[in-house]
Design an enzyme around this catalytic site. Structure first.
Site, PDB file in Angstrom:
ATOM      1  CE1 TYR A  28      -4.921  -1.345  -4.151  1.00 23.25           C
ATOM      2  CE2 TYR A  28      -5.624  -3.632  -4.111  1.00 23.25           C
ATOM      3  CZ  TYR A  28      -5.202  -2.502  -3.444  1.00 23.25           C
ATOM      4  OH  TYR A  28      -5.054  -2.528  -2.089  1.00 23.25           O
ATOM      5  CB  SER A  40      -0.946   0.017   1.202  1.00 28.26           C
ATOM      6  OG  SER A  40      -2.011  -0.836   0.931  1.00 28.26           O
ATOM      7  CE1 TYR A  78      -4.859   1.116   4.554  1.00 21.94           C
ATOM      8  CE2 TYR A  78      -3.195   0.023   5.874  1.00 21.94           C
ATOM      9  CZ  TYR A  78      -3.710   0.359   4.652  1.00 21.94           C
ATOM     10  OH  TYR A  78      -3.075  -0.045   3.525  1.00 21.94           O
ATOM     11  CE  LYS A 118      -3.906   0.722  -0.908  1.00 20.70           C
ATOM     12  NZ  LYS A 118      -4.552   0.290   0.351  1.00 20.70           N
ATOM     13  CB  VAL A 145      -0.065  -5.797   4.284  1.00 17.03           C
ATOM     14  CG1 VAL A 145      -1.281  -5.167   4.936  1.00 17.03           C
ATOM     15  CG2 VAL A 145      -0.279  -6.076   2.823  1.00 17.03           C
TER      16      VAL A 145
HETATM   17  N1  GLU Z   1      -2.424  -5.401  -1.619  1.00 19.74           N
HETATM   18  C1  GLU Z   1      -2.925  -5.267  -0.276  1.00 19.74           C
HETATM   19  C2  GLU Z   1      -4.413  -5.510  -0.253  1.00 19.74           C
HETATM   20  O1  GLU Z   1      -5.070  -5.014  -1.115  1.00 19.74           O
HETATM   21  C3  GLU Z   1      -2.581  -3.896   0.206  1.00 19.74           C
HETATM   22  C4  GLU Z   1      -2.983  -3.665   1.632  1.00 19.74           C
HETATM   23  C5  GLU Z   1      -1.920  -2.896   2.393  1.00 19.74           C
HETATM   24  O2  GLU Z   1      -0.747  -2.884   2.042  1.00 19.74           O
HETATM   25  O3  GLU Z   1      -2.289  -2.301   3.394  1.00 19.74           O
HETATM   26  O4  GLU Z   1      -4.935  -6.180   0.583  1.00 19.74           O
END
Ligand code: GLU
Length: 307
Positions: free
Chosen positions: A190, A63, A242, A66, A260
Site C-alpha cells: 500500500y 491515493s 472522501y 487507488k 494527498v
Molecule cells: N498514503 C496516504 C495515506 O495513506 C494516502 C492518502 C491520500 O492520498 O488521500 O495516508
C-alpha cells in the site's frame, strides 16, 4: 475554442490561487514539496494532448493510485472483490476507523484507506510484495505509455515510518479476517503504490482508458471492458474525494480521484482525461487549487456527466 486554448486560459486564471491550502505534513517527505507548484494536463480520447504549468514534473500520486489498484484487483478476482469491500460513499475522512467496527471490518469503498489496504491485500495474495509492486508499476507504465514512471522510495519509507493510523486500520481488519497476508507486507504494498511519482501528463494518459470506454486512446488496446470502466467511474464520482465527494460532484460534475500529494485525476467520459496538481490541500485533504481548476475547466468546456 480548442482544448489547448482552454487549458492555457485555466492556467492563467488560476495564477492568483497558486499556493492555496496546506501541504500534507503528516507524511514528512510530502511536507517538503513547494506549495506554489501547479500543473494541468488533458488527453482527449483521440490522443490530443494539452498541458500547462508544472505539468511535466513528477509528484506523489498517493491515493490516485487507488483507482489503478482497484482496476488490477477487479481483473484478478472480479466481482468477488465486493465481498471484502463496499461500494458506498463513506462520508468520513480518508483514514477514519469508526465505520469499520459497525461494519465488521468491511470498508465502505475501495478509495478510503481501509478499502485500498484490502485491495492491496488482494493483489498480494499468492505473491511476494516485490512481484506485486512490479505488477502495479508495469501496469502504470503501460497505461501511461511511459517507462519512466517510478515508485519514490523516500516517500514510501517516510510513510512506513509514520503510517500508524494505516497500521491500525490494517490490524483491525486482520482481526476480522479481511486482511489475509501479514499486515506489514500488505502495508508495504500500500505505501509503495501511494509513493508512485507521475506528472500530470502521465496521469492524464493513465486515466485515458476510463475516458475511452476501457481502451487506450483512439482504437488502442483494451485495458478493461466498457462496463468496468463505467463502474470505476461511478465509484470515483461517489467516493473519489472522501467526505467531499458530493461537493466535488456538485462543483465539477465529473468522476475524479484525489490524493494527498495534491493531484487529482478526472474523467470526462467519451471526451478526455484530465490531471491537475497543486500540493496545497483544503481541510478535507483534497487539492484546493486543483479542485478550483477542474471546476473552471468543466465550466469552460461545458463537460459534465449530468448533462
Ligand atoms: N498514503 C496516504 C495515506 O495513506 C494516502 C492518502 C491520500 O492520498 O488521500 O495516508
Amino acid at each position: 475554442m480548442s482544448i489547448s486554448a482552454i487549458v492555457q486560459d485555466v492556467y492563467e486564471e488560476m495564477r492568483p490561487h497558486f499556493g492555496e491550502g496546506k501541504v500534507a505534513d503528516y507524511i514528512p517527505a510530502l511536507a517538503r514539496v513547494p506549495l506554489d507548484k501547479f500543473g494541468i494536463a488533458v488527453v482527449t480520447t483521440d490522443g490530443e494532448t494539452a498541458f500547462a504549468g508544472d505539468a511535466l514534473e513528477p509528484f506523489s500520486i498517493q491515493s490516485v493510485s487507488k483507482v489503478f489498484t482497484l482496476t488490477l484487483a477487479l481483473g484478478r478476482v472480479g466481482s468477488g472483490l465486493w465481498k471484502r469491500v463496499g461500494r458506498e460513499p463513506s462520508g468520513d475522512p480518508f483514514n477514519s476507523i469508526v465505520q469499520l467496527e459497525h461494519e465488521h471490518g468491511i470498508p465502505r469503498n475501495p478509495f478510503i484507506n481501509a478499502g485500498a489496504i484490502v485491495t492491496a491485500d488482494v493483489l498480494l495474495a499468492g505473491h511476494q510484495p516485490r512481484e506485486t509492486l512490479g505488477e502495479i508499476l508495469q501496469f502504470m507504465r503501460y497505461i501511461s505509455q511511459d517507462d519512466t514512471v517510478y515508485m519514490d522510495e523516500d516517500v514510501a519509507r517516510s510513510e512506513q515510518a509514520t503510517g500508524f493510523r494505516n497500521a491500525a486500520l490494517a490490524n483491525y481488519m486482520r482481526g476480522y479476517g479481511n486482511i489475509t497476508n501479514p499486515v506489514e507486507k500488505t502495508l508495504g504494498v500500500y505505501f509503495h503504490q501511494c509513493s508512485i511519482a507521475m506528472s500530470c501528463l502521465q496521469l492524464a494518459w493513465a486515466g485515458q482508458f476510463l475516458a475511452n470506454g476501457g481502451k487506450l486512446p483512439g482504437n488502442g488496446p483494451r485495458i478493461v471492458s466498457a462496463e468496468r470502466a463505467r463502474r470505476i467511474n461511478a465509484l470515483m464520482l461517489t467516493c473519489g474525494h472522501y467526505d467531499a465527494s458530493g461537493d466535488f460532484a456538485f462543483r465539477v460534475g465529473l468522476p475524479g480521484k484525489s490524493g494527498v500529494g495534491g493531484g487529482i485525476m478526472a474523467v470526462a467520459p467519451g471526451k478526455a482525461s484530465i490531471a491537475v496538481w497543486s500540493p496545497g490541500l483544503n481541510e478535507i485533504g483534497n487539492s484546493a487549487a486543483g479542485t478550483r481548476a477542474l471546476e473552471l475547466f468543466a465550466k469552460k468546456t461545458g463537460w459534465s456527466v449530468f448533462g
